[in-house]
Design a protein around this motif. Structure first.
Motif, PDB file in Angstrom:
ATOM      1  N   GLU A   1      -0.398   4.434   8.755  1.00 61.07           N
ATOM      2  CA  GLU A   1       0.488   4.421   7.586  1.00 61.07           C
ATOM      3  C   GLU A   1       0.662   5.835   7.045  1.00 61.07           C
ATOM      4  N   PRO A   2       1.841   6.165   6.565  1.00 64.63           N
ATOM      5  CA  PRO A   2       2.077   7.502   6.003  1.00 64.63           C
ATOM      6  C   PRO A   2       1.412   7.642   4.633  1.00 64.63           C
ATOM      7  N   PRO A   3       1.398   8.858   4.088  1.00 64.02           N
ATOM      8  CA  PRO A   3       0.746   9.039   2.777  1.00 64.02           C
ATOM      9  C   PRO A   3       1.398   8.193   1.689  1.00 64.02           C
ATOM     10  N   LYS A   4       0.549   7.680   0.813  1.00 60.68           N
ATOM     11  CA  LYS A   4       1.073   6.886  -0.311  1.00 60.68           C
ATOM     12  C   LYS A   4       1.329   7.820  -1.480  1.00 60.68           C
ATOM     13  N   SER A   5       2.251   7.435  -2.318  1.00 61.88           N
ATOM     14  CA  SER A   5       2.490   8.216  -3.527  1.00 61.88           C
ATOM     15  C   SER A   5       1.514   7.722  -4.595  1.00 61.88           C
TER      16      SER A   5
END
Lengths: 176, 314
Positions: free
Chosen positions: B284-288
């Motif tokens: 998963e990509p970085p979360k905000s």
């Protein structure tokens, strides 16, 4: 009979999604990020771009609608048939926030089925000078949406921040 | 009327029907696409492949006429006219393809385009006019402005523009213009393929260059008859079948490359990034930080903005 029904039943759910927002909000860049997983430069959308994304048991037919004034006339026709709306707002564009809000409520009140999920993306969160999510929710008066199923996510189509989470919510909304 | 044909004739006739059916299907697909898009480019592509289709239908019909009414002078002339018309339609695909490519691959100026189409049409017009004149007024046993290529073992013959003497200039000119055009398009497409960064564009252009190559080969394979492939029955049939396959491949590749149907685009593109992340094939990509783990539940009762913010903060 039930066996035949089961045999020919559509296992993949097909949903039509429209992506709206003002011009230069980052709609096409978000769609391209969904496909490529990285930032890809784009040119202003003339009319409508279509992209189909296959997920397990779900096919998303995404209509990326051109945000320029000339193309907004075609939005109602496409939004009417939509199963889900993604509305993209440029978090750094303070000047056009009211214009964006007006268009958003126009879509909500007159163009879409009120039962469909609405995903609001506060894009360009990689920029320093921008609205925070809280400020945006207040400014857009999102709680007044009432029974509409909505969610607001902060995203960046350059770094990819928040994009997966946002669309994960959307996918889950359809899977329900 | 009992139809007694030589066994070799059936191969040509059946192949003709198959070619006609497949090309008709592809042409209908193109026409449907045209009515959806209504672009000049699609129209030009339809004209290109419609010319190939007309050649196929005229050639097959001519074979049937010759086979069904042997010795009937009127039907024979009609069959010859059909065949010659078909050949010139096939030759004219070069012109349509040139104009189509001018919208996407090359950018020739208007004067050049005008000269190109004028000279090319002059070749086709003069060659066609003279051939028709000879069919209706000349001696069939000694044709001057067209040539008859006898297909060994078959009940019909091929009719072709003149292949002897100085008259060869007519077909030679058309062939030269066609070859230069197609070569130019292939070179240009190959260059664009190298430059293209997008995978789908790259693969699409590769298919396009292959389709142009096959379109060019269509003419080249027919030329094998001039060099004597018609004298051996099985070889003659083989060349005809091979030509049919090449024509069909050219049109299929052209349709896939130029139109790029959605299913092919998705296939070439591969799985979307989000689908890979969703199925766990990619991390998963970085979360905000501003986004909550799960979005707030649907709001069913009037709530203040501050409450939403509170939910988000939690």
């Amino acid at each position: 009979m039930s066996f035949l029904k089961r045999l020919f039943r559509q296992r993949t759910k097909r949903v039509t999604i429209t992506i709206c927002g003002l011009d230069n909000a980052g709609k096409t860049t978000i769609v391209r990020y969904l496909v490529a997983g990285e930032y890809k430069s784009t040119v202003p959308t003339m009319g409508v771009n279509r992209e189909v994304i296959d997920l397990p048991n779900l096919q998303m037919d995404i209509f990326d609608l051109g945000g320029q004034l000339d193309f907004r006339g075609i939005w109602p026709e496409i939004n009417e048939k939509s199963d889900g709306l993604v509305y993209v707002v440029d978090a750094s564009d303070y000047i056009r926030l009211d214009e964006s809000k007006e268009i958003f409520y126009n879509i909500i009140n007159a163009q879409i089925n009120p039962l469909i999920p609405v995903l609001i993306l506060l894009n360009k969160c990689d920029l320093e000078e921008r609205l925070s999510r809280i400020e945006f929710i207040n400014a857009f008066d999102l709680p007044s949406l009432g029974n509409i199923k909505w969610a607001c996510f902060v995203t960046s189509a350059i770094t990819g921040e928040g994009i997966y989470d946002a669309f994960r919510w959307f996918i889950d909304a359809f899977q329900e | 009327m009992a139809l007694v044909l030589s066994s070799y004739s059936y191969y040509y006739l059946i192949a003709g029907i198959i070619n006609f059916t497949v090309l008709s299907f592809l042409l209908v697909l193109l026409i449907i696409h045209f009515f959806r898009k209504r672009t000049v480019g699609t129209f030009l592509l339809i004209m290109t492949y419609a010319s190939v289709w007309i050649n196929e239908i005229l050639m097959t019909l001519a074979f049937y006429l010759e086979a069904l009414y042997p010795g009937n002078e009127n039907y024979l002339k009609a069959a010859q006219t059909m065949q010659m018309t078909g050949v010139f339609f096939l030759v004219y695909t070069i012109n349509w393809m040139y104009f189509f490519a001018n919208r996407h691959l090359i950018r020739d100026n208007d004067l050049f385009k005008l000269l190109y189409t004028s000279i090319f049409s002059a070749f086709v017009g003069v060659a066609g006019g003279l051939a028709y004149y000879d069919i209706y007024t000349g001696d069939r046993n000694n044709p001057f402005w067209y040539s008859i290529i006898e297909l060994a073992g078959a009940d019909f013959n091929l009719n072709y523009p003149p292949t002897q003497g100085l008259r060869l200039i007519l077909i030679g000119g058309m062939f030269a213009i066609g070859s230069i055009t197609y070569l130019r398009l292939i070179v240009r497409t190959t260059r664009l393929t190298r430059k293209a960064k997008d995978l789908v564009t790259k693969k699409g252009l590769r298919i396009v260059s292959l389709s142009i190559l096959f379109l060019w080969l269509t003419g080249l394979v027919l030329a094998l008859y001039i060099f004597g492939a018609n004298r051996i029955p099985w070889l003659s049939v083989l060349v005809y079948l091979f030509r049919g396959m090449i024509v069909i491949t050219a049109v299929i590749l052209g349709y896939l490359g130029w139109i790029m149907p959605e299913w092919l685009r998705r296939r070439l593109r591969g799985k979307a990034w989000i689908a890979k992340v969703y199925t766990g094939k990619l991390p998963e990509p970085p979360k905000s930080k501003e986004n909550i783990e799960k979005a707030p539940k649907p709001i069913t009762s009037p709530t203040s903005a501050n409450q939403i913010v509170e939910i988000s903060e939690q």
